[in-house]
Design a protein around this motif. Structure first.
Motif, PDB file in Angstrom:
ATOM      1  N   ALA A 157       5.359  11.762   9.985  1.00  0.00           N
ATOM      2  CA  ALA A 157       4.817  11.044  11.150  1.00  0.00           C
ATOM      3  C   ALA A 157       5.234   9.582  11.102  1.00  0.00           C
ATOM      4  CB  ALA A 157       3.294  11.163  11.172  1.00  0.00           C
ATOM      5  N   GLU A 158       4.998   8.942   9.966  1.00  0.00           N
ATOM      6  CA  GLU A 158       5.278   7.508   9.865  1.00  0.00           C
ATOM      7  C   GLU A 158       6.770   7.217  10.026  1.00  0.00           C
ATOM      8  OE1 GLU A 158       4.288   5.680   6.118  1.00  0.00           O
ATOM      9  OE2 GLU A 158       4.810   3.692   6.862  1.00  0.00           O
ATOM     10  N   ARG A 168       3.774   1.335  -2.445  1.00  0.00           N
ATOM     11  CA  ARG A 168       2.506   1.063  -1.736  1.00  0.00           C
ATOM     12  C   ARG A 168       1.352   1.748  -2.473  1.00  0.00           C
ATOM     13  NH1 ARG A 168       3.867   2.353   4.559  1.00  0.00           N
ATOM     14  NH2 ARG A 168       4.222   4.387   3.644  1.00  0.00           N
ATOM     15  N   PHE A 169       0.325   1.004  -2.709  1.00  0.00           N
ATOM     16  CA  PHE A 169      -0.957   1.527  -3.240  1.00  0.00           C
ATOM     17  C   PHE A 169      -0.817   2.371  -4.514  1.00  0.00           C
ATOM     18  CE2 PHE A 169      -1.361   1.825   1.561  1.00  0.00           C
ATOM     19  CZ  PHE A 169      -1.854   0.537   1.704  1.00  0.00           C
ATOM     20  N   PHE A 179       8.021  13.143  15.920  1.00  0.00           N
ATOM     21  CA  PHE A 179       6.713  12.478  15.820  1.00  0.00           C
ATOM     22  C   PHE A 179       5.704  13.172  16.746  1.00  0.00           C
ATOM     23  CE2 PHE A 179       3.799   9.351  17.766  1.00  0.00           C
ATOM     24  CZ  PHE A 179       3.006   9.104  16.645  1.00  0.00           C
ATOM     25  N   PHE A 193     -10.618  13.802  13.567  1.00  0.00           N
ATOM     26  CA  PHE A 193      -9.601  12.745  13.623  1.00  0.00           C
ATOM     27  C   PHE A 193      -9.770  11.756  12.473  1.00  0.00           C
ATOM     28  CE2 PHE A 193      -8.751  14.010  18.085  1.00  0.00           C
ATOM     29  CZ  PHE A 193      -7.381  14.148  17.953  1.00  0.00           C
ATOM     30  N   ALA A 194     -11.025  11.483  12.105  1.00  0.00           N
ATOM     31  CA  ALA A 194     -11.254  10.567  10.974  1.00  0.00           C
ATOM     32  C   ALA A 194     -10.692  11.179   9.693  1.00  0.00           C
ATOM     33  CB  ALA A 194     -12.753  10.292  10.831  1.00  0.00           C
ATOM     34  N   LEU A 226      -3.566  10.889   6.567  1.00  0.00           N
ATOM     35  CA  LEU A 226      -2.337  10.143   6.868  1.00  0.00           C
ATOM     36  C   LEU A 226      -2.256   8.885   6.004  1.00  0.00           C
ATOM     37  CD1 LEU A 226      -2.315  10.407  10.779  1.00  0.00           C
ATOM     38  CD2 LEU A 226      -0.651  11.432   9.241  1.00  0.00           C
ATOM     39  N   PHE A 227      -3.424   8.244   5.788  1.00  0.00           N
ATOM     40  CA  PHE A 227      -3.441   7.032   4.966  1.00  0.00           C
ATOM     41  C   PHE A 227      -3.091   7.374   3.511  1.00  0.00           C
ATOM     42  CE2 PHE A 227      -5.348   3.831   2.247  1.00  0.00           C
ATOM     43  CZ  PHE A 227      -4.919   2.647   2.848  1.00  0.00           C
ATOM     44  N   ASP A 250       7.439   3.555   0.535  1.00  0.00           N
ATOM     45  CA  ASP A 250       7.545   3.427   1.987  1.00  0.00           C
ATOM     46  C   ASP A 250       8.800   4.184   2.452  1.00  0.00           C
ATOM     47  OD1 ASP A 250       7.279   2.354   4.619  1.00  0.00           O
ATOM     48  OD2 ASP A 250       8.835   0.904   4.116  1.00  0.00           O
ATOM     49  N   THR A 278       0.407   7.541   2.579  1.00  0.00           N
ATOM     50  CA  THR A 278       1.199   6.304   2.452  1.00  0.00           C
ATOM     51  C   THR A 278       1.290   5.833   1.000  1.00  0.00           C
ATOM     52  OG1 THR A 278      -0.699   4.838   2.790  1.00  0.00           O
ATOM     53  CG2 THR A 278       0.509   5.497   4.756  1.00  0.00           C
ATOM     54  N   LEU A 316       7.896   7.820  13.668  1.00  0.00           N
ATOM     55  CA  LEU A 316       7.333   6.853  14.614  1.00  0.00           C
ATOM     56  C   LEU A 316       8.017   5.499  14.439  1.00  0.00           C
ATOM     57  CD1 LEU A 316       5.252   6.003  16.739  1.00  0.00           C
ATOM     58  CD2 LEU A 316       3.671   5.494  14.892  1.00  0.00           C
ATOM     59  N   SER A 330      -6.977  10.925   9.851  1.00  0.00           N
ATOM     60  CA  SER A 330      -6.555   9.540   9.620  1.00  0.00           C
ATOM     61  C   SER A 330      -6.566   9.214   8.123  1.00  0.00           C
ATOM     62  CB  SER A 330      -7.501   8.614  10.386  1.00  0.00           C
ATOM     63  OG  SER A 330      -7.123   7.295  10.220  1.00  0.00           O
ATOM     64  N   LEU A 331      -7.602   9.694   7.435  1.00  0.00           N
ATOM     65  CA  LEU A 331      -7.667   9.470   5.987  1.00  0.00           C
ATOM     66  C   LEU A 331      -6.504  10.173   5.284  1.00  0.00           C
ATOM     67  CD1 LEU A 331      -9.234   8.332   3.542  1.00  0.00           C
ATOM     68  CD2 LEU A 331     -10.571  10.436   3.506  1.00  0.00           C
TER      69      LEU A 331
END
Lengths: 164, 503
Positions: free
Chosen positions: B444-445, B189-190, B145, B167-168, B174-175, B182, B178, B448, B171-172
């Motif tokens: 990462a997910e 998911r989504f 991680f 970073f934004a 990484l989102f 999972d 997802t 972590l 973050s997007l």
């Protein structure tokens, strides 16, 4: 010390013009953080809507997306206080109309491909894009898309056996 | 020894050699044409190489990677425009040399310096990759991680001055990673019932969208449909003995700097070239010539930018963290071939190190040969109007993306990412962290959450390696930000004190 004098009508006009030019930059100063915060909130809402897991775990499937949503909101807030104005050559509006036209041609061409075949869609995209980008010679507009689409079709459909 | 023989043995295949020849040609062309980056070309090629065997596919991708780093020197020297970002530092002395009527010498020197750098980097790959992956095999979830965090922060730091926006974007990314299943519970998911994204966002399509379509869209938006007249008087081709005597030092500096920069995740030839150029200037007996047509400056920059290639591949394959943006794309292809980069890859397939090294070596020789061919017609490419190339690239992006799964859903995903990419660039958000987040998100997910499940935050804090890597990540973000703040403060102070002093 800089001396300020009362503005003449011409000065006022220039000032107004300058203000109107600065407006988009002022707007983008608040718009960009607002969009980032909105994206973060959307992530949080989407994460909250995820169903609970049947598997016993300390961290549910919604935990990580929700954490990312929260981080994005924080980043949006930080951007509001420390705006990162871009002086990149890419960070100007440019010819948006031309871009929208090119995008519409591509979307239309891919849609056409879905209904007919790649050869039809590809030629339409090629000819349309060239015309949108300023090509005016009829022979080039006719021949170039046909040759390029044909060559790509030959490589993918005949050599790589991709069903186009 | 067996791994070495097995690895090189895989190159004795007509299909692989043909792929290397094709990749060299594409790479040289891509490099020569400003505006088409190696990342874009590799992303595009990954669409159709997925139908090939992994070794043949890797041959195309890696050869484009290597050859583009030779071809991009041509426009840098002849029109002062880097063909890819890796040749930014080539323009510092290459173009001044061309203006002095020494374009031929600059092109030849650049080709040999690039080849030396490339071979040095490949030697590092061959010697370091296996021991490094053996060390990384000891890594558990906290260390993995931490490595992902380091890769992301490096990508944000090198993507430009916009740290928060970087970073934004990350973050997007990484989102978006997802979307799908999972990694711990396997729950959906989504996906919203769309079958095409049940296994996640098709990241090859996303990469082609962000690096290919968005690049062309930006050029269309900014009306970059112009050509520049290249310098036509190339002069003599071979450096003099005096020139040759000045080369060993910059070759050594370039190789050393390139090796270190290439090994750092997310940094590539552009940074390597610039750092090596400034370091070579510091140790040169003629620093005053740098920037005015110094053969030492050109040699150091080009050696370094190519010396980053081998270490970059090493970091990517041994640790699973992309060494640069091209490697981020290659990871996507490797995953689809079932060769997930990371420590276990070389533990199970040590021969792959030598296959990859062999491909890069043959590609270097082929690209050097092509660079030395006196193809004056190559300069004609620089006079071609970009609009024709844009149409070809866009059509190839569409078909290449479709070819991955024979699915139009992928094409729509690619177009959506193209629009996202061009919008992000318009507002100063770097695309690199978005793509890296998308690729490394699951890693990462999963790591972590596994770390936290075991013993909370304490699991991470109990690992000295993880803590050290995380601290390094903080330093890489904080130091440039603090430096910039100090510089800004100093500039403001100078500006405010100037009227007083001049009074």
């Amino acid at each position: 010390m800089v001396q300020h004098t009362s503005g003449t009508p011409v000065d006022n006009e220039q000032g107004n013009r300058a203000a109107s030019l600065e407006l988009p930059q002022q707007a983008s100063r608040f718009l960009i953080p607002a969009v980032v915060i909105l994206v973060g909130v959307a992530m949080l809402v989407l994460a909250a809507a995820l169903p609970a897991s049947n598997v016993p775990t300390r961290f549910s499937p919604s935990w990580w997306p929700a954490a990312l949503g929260a981080v994005t909101v924080v980043l949006g807030v930080l951007l509001a206080f420390w705006p990162e104005n871009s002086d990149d050559e890419d960070a100007v509006s440019g010819d948006i109309r031309r871009l929208l036209l090119a995008s519409a041609i591509i979307i239309g061409g891919v849609g056409l491909w879905a209904w007919t075949s790649f050869l039809v869609g590809g030629i339409v995209i090629g000819a349309g894009l060239l015309a949108a980008l300023g090509e005016r010679r009829i022979l080039v507009l006719l021949l170039f898309p046909v040759v390029v689409t044909g060559a790509i079709w030959a490589v993918f459909a005949l050599l790589l056996r991709v069903p186009l | 020894m067996t791994a070495l023989l097995e690895g090189f043995g895989q190159l004795a295949n007509v299909q692989v050699l043909l792929c290397i020849a094709l990749g060299t040609l594409i790479g040289m062309l891509v490099g020569t044409f400003p505006g088409v980056t190696a990342t874009m070309a590799v992303a595009l090629a990954s669409g159709f190489t997925l139908t090939l065997d992994p070794v043949a596919g890797l041959a195309v991708l890696l050869t484009i990677y290597v050859a583009a780093n030779f071809g991009d020197r041509v426009p840098a020297i002849l029109i002062n425009t880097p063909g890819t970002p890796a040749s930014i530092a080539t323009t510092f002395d290459g173009y001044p040399m061309a203006k002095q009527g020494r374009a031929g010498v600059a092109l030849t020197t650049s080709a040999f310096a690039s080849a030396v750098g490339s071979v040095f980097g490949i030697a590092i790959l061959m010697t370091v990759a296996l021991p490094l992956s053996a060390i990384a095999l000891q890594f558990g979830p906290p260390e993995t991680f931490a490595l992902v965090v380091f890769g992301l922060t490096m990508m944000v730091t090198v993507s430009g001055p916009h740290i928060i926006k970087g970073f934004a974007a990350g973050s997007l990314g990484l989102f978006l990673a997802t979307v799908g299943r999972d990694p711990i519970t396997g729950a959906d998911r989504f996906t919203f019932g769309i079958l095409g994204i049940a296994d996640g966002v098709p990241f090859i399509a996303a990469i082609i969208g962000v690096f290919g379509v968005a690049e062309i869209f930006t050029s269309i938006r900014l009306r970059r449909d112009v050509t520049q007249k290249p310098i036509q008087q190339l002069g003599r081709w071979w450096p003099t003995k005096a020139d040759l005597r000045r080369m060993p030092k910059p070759l050594a500096v370039g190789s050393g700097v390139g090796a270190v920069v290439g090994a750092v995740p997310a940094t590539g030839g552009d940074i390597g070239g610039i750092i090596a150029w400034s370091q070579a200037k510091r140790v040169s007996r003629h620093p005053e010539e740098f920037g005015r047509g110094s053969i030492e400056g050109l040699t150091a920059a080009d050696t370094s930018s190519n010396a980053t290639l081998g270490p970059s591949v090493t970091t990517t394959l041994a640790l699973g963290i992309p060494g640069d943006s091209v490697m981020a794309v290659v990871i996507g292809s490797l995953v689809i071939w079932g060769l997930t980069p990371g420590p276990t890859l070389f533990a199970t397939r040590p021969d792959l190190v030598f296959t990859i090294a062999g491909i890069m070596l043959v590609a270097t020789i082929a690209a050097l040969g092509l660079s030395l061919l006196r193809l004056r017609g190559a300069t004609k490419i620089l006079e071609l109007r970009p609009r024709y190339l844009w149409v070809i690239v866009l059509l190839a992006c569409i078909v290449g993306t479709y070819a991955i799964n024979a699915s139009l859903v992928d094409v729509w995903v690619m177009l959506a990412f193209g629009v996202l990419g061009v919008t992000m660039r318009r507002f100063g958000f770097p695309a690199g962290p978005l793509v890296l987040g998308l690729i490394l998100g699951e890693l990462a997910e999963a790591n972590l959450r596994r770390s936290l499940e075991i013993g909370g935050v304490g699991t991470i804090l109990a690992s000295p390696i993880a803590v050290a890597i995380l601290l390094l990540s903080v330093v890489t973000v904080a130091v440039p930000a603090i430096r910039r703040a100090i510089a800004k403060k100093r500039t403001t102070r100078i500006n405010t004190s100037t009227p007083e002093e001049t009074r």
